[in-house]
Design a protein around this motif. Sequence first.
Motif, mmCIF file in Angstrom:
data_model
loop_
_atom_site.group_PDB
_atom_site.id
_atom_site.type_symbol
_atom_site.label_atom_id
_atom_site.label_comp_id
_atom_site.label_asym_id
_atom_site.label_seq_id
_atom_site.Cartn_x
_atom_site.Cartn_y
_atom_site.Cartn_z
ATOM 1 N N LEU A 180 0.937 -1.142 0.096
ATOM 2 C CA LEU A 180 0.085 -0.067 0.020
ATOM 3 C C LEU A 180 0.860 1.245 -0.125
ATOM 4 C CD1 LEU A 180 -3.044 -0.312 2.467
ATOM 5 C CD2 LEU A 180 -3.123 -0.171 0.016
ATOM 6 N N ILE A 181 1.747 1.219 0.800
ATOM 7 C CA ILE A 181 3.044 2.397 0.881
ATOM 8 C C ILE A 181 3.405 2.538 -0.506
ATOM 9 C CG2 ILE A 181 5.118 3.216 1.937
ATOM 10 C CD1 ILE A 181 4.091 1.961 4.456
ATOM 11 N N GLU A 182 4.029 1.451 -1.181
ATOM 12 C CA GLU A 182 4.774 1.870 -2.446
ATOM 13 C C GLU A 182 3.691 2.173 -3.287
ATOM 14 O OE1 GLU A 182 6.063 -2.183 -3.064
ATOM 15 O OE2 GLU A 182 7.895 -2.159 -2.023
ATOM 16 N N HIS A 183 2.320 1.986 -3.635
ATOM 17 C CA HIS A 183 1.439 2.224 -4.181
ATOM 18 C C HIS A 183 1.144 3.648 -4.227
ATOM 19 C CE1 HIS A 183 -0.147 -2.020 -4.969
ATOM 20 N NE2 HIS A 183 0.895 -1.938 -5.595
ATOM 21 N N THR A 184 1.117 4.002 -2.951
ATOM 22 C CA THR A 184 0.974 5.410 -2.589
ATOM 23 C C THR A 184 2.058 6.311 -3.127
ATOM 24 O OG1 THR A 184 -0.415 4.686 -0.411
ATOM 25 C CG2 THR A 184 0.477 7.027 -0.600
ATOM 26 N N ILE A 185 3.167 6.047 -3.008
ATOM 27 C CA ILE A 185 4.299 6.729 -3.483
ATOM 28 C C ILE A 185 4.566 6.879 -5.003
ATOM 29 C CG2 ILE A 185 6.857 6.803 -3.585
ATOM 30 C CD1 ILE A 185 5.516 7.436 -0.714
ATOM 31 N N ILE A 186 3.994 5.733 -5.636
ATOM 32 C CA ILE A 186 3.977 5.979 -7.020
ATOM 33 C C ILE A 186 2.774 6.908 -7.421
ATOM 34 C CG2 ILE A 186 3.176 4.416 -9.181
ATOM 35 C CD1 ILE A 186 4.811 2.141 -7.776
ATOM 36 N N GLN A 187 1.535 6.706 -6.802
ATOM 37 C CA GLN A 187 0.544 7.602 -7.271
ATOM 38 C C GLN A 187 0.951 9.234 -6.903
ATOM 39 O OE1 GLN A 187 -3.213 6.315 -5.592
ATOM 40 N NE2 GLN A 187 -3.893 8.425 -5.523
ATOM 41 N N SER A 231 3.858 10.380 -6.823
ATOM 42 C CA SER A 231 5.524 10.810 -7.323
ATOM 43 C C SER A 231 5.253 12.016 -8.308
ATOM 44 C CB SER A 231 5.973 9.773 -7.956
ATOM 45 O OG SER A 231 5.189 9.172 -9.024
ATOM 46 N N SER A 232 4.280 11.957 -8.925
ATOM 47 C CA SER A 232 4.193 13.117 -10.028
ATOM 48 C C SER A 232 3.848 14.335 -9.393
ATOM 49 C CB SER A 232 3.176 12.908 -11.076
ATOM 50 O OG SER A 232 1.744 12.732 -10.360
ATOM 51 N N LYS A 233 3.078 14.512 -8.394
ATOM 52 C CA LYS A 233 2.747 15.680 -7.604
ATOM 53 C C LYS A 233 3.951 16.003 -7.016
ATOM 54 C CE LYS A 233 -1.250 16.179 -5.452
ATOM 55 N NZ LYS A 233 -2.331 16.097 -4.548
ATOM 56 N N ALA A 234 4.619 15.054 -6.246
ATOM 57 C CA ALA A 234 5.898 15.497 -5.842
ATOM 58 C C ALA A 234 6.914 16.136 -6.680
ATOM 59 C CB ALA A 234 6.410 14.269 -4.827
ATOM 60 N N GLU A 235 6.971 15.566 -7.850
ATOM 61 C CA GLU A 235 8.020 15.967 -8.911
ATOM 62 C C GLU A 235 7.842 17.638 -9.122
ATOM 63 O OE1 GLU A 235 9.720 14.920 -13.306
ATOM 64 O OE2 GLU A 235 8.306 13.513 -12.063
ATOM 65 N N LYS A 236 6.606 17.555 -9.339
ATOM 66 C CA LYS A 236 5.924 19.094 -9.747
ATOM 67 C C LYS A 236 6.357 20.041 -8.467
ATOM 68 C CE LYS A 236 2.173 17.766 -12.668
ATOM 69 N NZ LYS A 236 0.671 17.953 -12.810
ATOM 70 N N ASP A 265 0.067 13.819 0.618
ATOM 71 C CA ASP A 265 -0.148 14.983 0.012
ATOM 72 C C ASP A 265 -0.136 16.191 0.798
ATOM 73 O OD1 ASP A 265 -0.907 13.538 -2.402
ATOM 74 O OD2 ASP A 265 -3.023 13.921 -2.177
ATOM 75 N N ASN A 266 -0.502 16.052 2.263
ATOM 76 C CA ASN A 266 -0.102 17.082 3.059
ATOM 77 C C ASN A 266 1.201 17.338 3.197
ATOM 78 O OD1 ASN A 266 -3.044 17.605 3.372
ATOM 79 N ND2 ASN A 266 -2.926 16.198 5.499
ATOM 80 N N ALA A 267 2.025 16.326 3.373
ATOM 81 C CA ALA A 267 3.595 16.595 3.545
ATOM 82 C C ALA A 267 3.980 17.340 2.229
ATOM 83 C CB ALA A 267 4.173 15.187 3.641
ATOM 84 N N ILE A 268 3.542 16.755 1.197
ATOM 85 C CA ILE A 268 3.963 17.628 -0.053
ATOM 86 C C ILE A 268 3.507 18.917 -0.175
ATOM 87 C CG2 ILE A 268 3.842 17.506 -2.792
ATOM 88 C CD1 ILE A 268 3.399 14.575 -2.767
ATOM 89 N N SER A 278 5.666 21.154 2.243
ATOM 90 C CA SER A 278 7.283 20.980 2.205
ATOM 91 C C SER A 278 7.888 22.085 1.177
ATOM 92 C CB SER A 278 7.473 19.525 1.684
ATOM 93 O OG SER A 278 7.246 18.738 2.559
ATOM 94 N N SER A 279 8.961 22.479 1.578
ATOM 95 C CA SER A 279 9.801 23.285 0.738
ATOM 96 C C SER A 279 10.358 22.688 -0.455
ATOM 97 C CB SER A 279 10.670 24.097 1.634
ATOM 98 O OG SER A 279 11.534 23.193 2.252
ATOM 99 N N VAL A 280 10.619 23.319 -1.451
ATOM 100 C CA VAL A 280 11.430 22.659 -2.523
ATOM 101 C C VAL A 280 12.664 22.273 -2.347
ATOM 102 C CG1 VAL A 280 12.371 23.215 -4.969
ATOM 103 C CG2 VAL A 280 10.455 24.540 -4.209
ATOM 104 N N HIS A 281 12.999 20.850 -2.957
ATOM 105 C CA HIS A 281 14.145 20.214 -2.800
ATOM 106 C C HIS A 281 14.201 19.767 -1.414
ATOM 107 C CE1 HIS A 281 15.384 22.191 -6.544
ATOM 108 N NE2 HIS A 281 15.530 23.321 -5.789
ATOM 109 N N SER A 282 13.073 19.708 -0.545
ATOM 110 C CA SER A 282 13.033 18.694 0.551
ATOM 111 C C SER A 282 12.817 17.558 0.420
ATOM 112 C CB SER A 282 12.195 19.482 1.459
ATOM 113 O OG SER A 282 10.867 19.376 0.965
ATOM 114 N N THR A 283 12.813 16.445 1.447
ATOM 115 C CA THR A 283 12.548 15.069 1.338
ATOM 116 C C THR A 283 11.502 14.604 2.320
ATOM 117 O OG1 THR A 283 14.868 14.698 0.927
ATOM 118 C CG2 THR A 283 13.540 12.901 1.617
#
Length: 446
Positions: A308-315, A317-322, A353-356, A359-364
């Motif tokens: 479930l966590i892996e699927h969430t990260i994949i889902q 990822s595009s929002k995090a990349e933006k 989604d809340n974490a993204i 979060s500031s740019v270039h953070s993890t």
Amino acid sequence: MSVILLVLVLTEGIFFVVIHRYYYNGITDTLLSHVETSSAFFTKYEGEQLRDIPEKSHEIIKSFAYPGTELELVNRKGEVLISSTGFDVDETIDLKSSILKGDTASEVEKTSTGEKILAVYSPLKYNEQTIAVLRYKSTLEEVDRAIRQIMTFVTFIGLGVAVLVFLISLRLSHSIVRPIKEITSASSRMAQGHFSTRMNEGYKHELGELSRTLNYMADEIKKTDKMKSDFISSISHEIRTPLTGIKGWIETMKADDSLTRQELDQGFQIISSETDRLIVLLEELLDFSHFQSNRMKLHRSPTRLDRLIEHTIIQSSSKAEKAGVTLQVTHLIDKDILIDGNRMKQVLVNLVDNAIKYSSVHSTITVRMKEHSDSIEIEVKDDGMGISKEQLPLIKNTFYQVNVEQSGSGIGLSIANEIIELHGGRIEIESVEGSGTSVFIFLPLK
């Protein structure tokens, strides 16, 4: 007061009966004791005189007389043979059969003049046969007068106690009723929507606690109203923005025939994206409705949390990349747990989604798992703006948003918290303003 008056009346009534019996029984016992003593002495030393009652009546009266009483010698027929007063008594007394059989008795009687007396009957025996009866008469007028004086005194004391208790009760009831009236009046104003009304919290004991509780309730309602207003404003903006985009591109595509295929694809992509955004909002509102009406149900099945966590990260990822944010997963645990997979994924997506979003740019953003003896722990950690100490206790409240300028409905985290609690778990949040936030999910293994 009714109870107190009833107790006073019963107490004085019992006291009257006790006093009445005490005086009457005291006179009766005194006379009977005298008769028994005199009878024993007379029988032992002068018993032979009883053979001839009429002739020895004067000696009998003299031997058995008792000061302060009138003594009469009565034969078996009830005729008075002689009286200690020296006067002839023309009276026939109806003697009870028990007295003629040898029993002593006492009766409250009235004379021919209406005087109230106590009469004590004591049989005189010779050879185990009742041959005459001694009748002692003692007036009860003085006794009744003494009893009346005592009862008058006791009644006045009772009235004094009743008045004193009434005054104390009146003051006490006033001290209780007045605050209750004030609290009732203030509550009525609150019920009409005047939540700025405040009650006096200086009352003692339960009333003070009630006032503090109602004031706290009014504060919470005001906060909730403010959050609801912010929510309506935010959700209106959230709905208006995608609708404006959708409507704008549809109008553009209808009116302009010169659009290239690339521009059309871009328009369709925007329409699809904004439609998905509206669907997410509507799903959150639907979940919130279920949550409010306690109709949110779980459909549990053995589920791999790591997947479930892996699927969430994949889902996500595009929002995090933006957003220029890096997503990473560490320490995943390969283990089945009995949960509602769809609902749990909804929680994970919301937290990521809340974490993204914050979060500031270039953070993890880091997602990790940890197994305890009785639970599984999932942590979502970001290096974003963090949450202040004042906001942290409110973060799980419905409609609350850390930053109202950010998009969102303010109900996602409250729904996530409800889902975790339905699983028997809990959500804990740790944050330092300016240094990031860690959200911990604890799910029971059993």
